[in-house]
Design a protein around this motif. Structure first.
Motif, short mmCIF file in Angstrom:
data_model
loop_
_atom_site.label_atom_id
_atom_site.label_comp_id
_atom_site.label_asym_id
_atom_site.label_seq_id
_atom_site.Cartn_x
_atom_site.Cartn_y
_atom_site.Cartn_z
N PRO A 1 0.83 -1.22 0.00
CA PRO A 1 0.00 0.00 0.00
C PRO A 1 0.86 1.26 0.00
CG PRO A 1 -0.51 -1.40 1.90
CD PRO A 1 0.65 -2.01 1.20
N ALA A 2 0.38 2.28 -0.68
CA ALA A 2 1.03 3.59 -0.65
C ALA A 2 0.65 4.33 0.63
CB ALA A 2 0.60 4.41 -1.87
N LEU A 3 -0.49 3.96 1.20
CA LEU A 3 -1.00 4.64 2.38
C LEU A 3 -1.86 3.67 3.18
CD1 LEU A 3 -1.67 7.43 3.86
CD2 LEU A 3 -3.67 7.50 2.37
N VAL A 4 -1.66 3.65 4.49
CA VAL A 4 -2.55 2.92 5.39
C VAL A 4 -2.87 3.89 6.52
CG1 VAL A 4 -2.82 0.98 6.98
CG2 VAL A 4 -1.52 0.67 4.86
N GLY A 5 -4.17 4.06 6.77
CA GLY A 5 -4.57 5.00 7.82
C GLY A 5 -5.81 4.52 8.54
N PRO A 6 -6.12 5.14 9.66
CA PRO A 6 -7.30 4.73 10.43
C PRO A 6 -8.58 4.96 9.62
CG PRO A 6 -6.38 6.77 11.29
CD PRO A 6 -5.44 6.29 10.23
#
Length: 161
Positions: free
Chosen positions: A48-53
């Protein structure tokens, strides 16, 4: 992207999975706590390029479903993260500074070539018109600083030890 490419990645719009031709947003269980996270993956990439809540739904157990506004915001954020990463990598691989000598202003550049087998760097000097004055191959760990650039110029562009 051609129409043929789009047929390989159809748009998907499910509560926990949205996908377009370039991006996939997947709501996943957050391994660190009882909440949820969202992972943004660029087509063709494994990580993933981004993992966030991700926000909990009204029942406080399940995740809020993805929608077009959330997906568009996630795409924008993930794209910005990739852009900043690319800028940081470029800045690490390509450095330059200007040194003023008694007779001229010289731009010294260090361009690192991150080859997997034999990485190296090119140290080059350019005059005010952009004409290359010298270029030598150096270790990729070479530290470009005002002192190292000035010493190289003073040594008449001999390869640094």
């Amino acid at each position: 992207m051609s129409d043929a490419d789009n047929t390989e990645r159809p748009d998907i719009q499910k509560p926990r999975l949205w996908q377009d031709a370039r991006w996939t947003a997947r709501v996943i269980k957050n391994e660190d706590d009882e909440g949820w996270a969202v992972a943004m993956i660029l087509a063709g990439q494994s990580e993933p390029a981004l993992v966030g809540p991700w926000t909990m739904g009204r029942d406080k157990k399940n995740p809020k479903p993805l929608d077009i506004n959330a997906f568009n915001t996630l795409v924008k954020t993930a794209s910005e993260v990739l852009r900043r990463h690319e800028q940081q990598l470029h800045a690490q691989l390509h450095q330059s500074l200007r040194i003023t000598t008694d007779s001229a202003q010289i731009e010294v550049r260090l361009d690192i070539v991150p080859d997997e087998d034999e990485p190296y760097a090119l140290l080059s000097a350019h005059d005010e018109m952009g004409t290359q004055l010298a270029e030598v191959k150096v270790r990729p760990s070479f530290k470009l600083s005002r002192a190292s650039a000035s010493a190289w110029i003073a040594a008449e562009f001999q390869k640094p030890g």
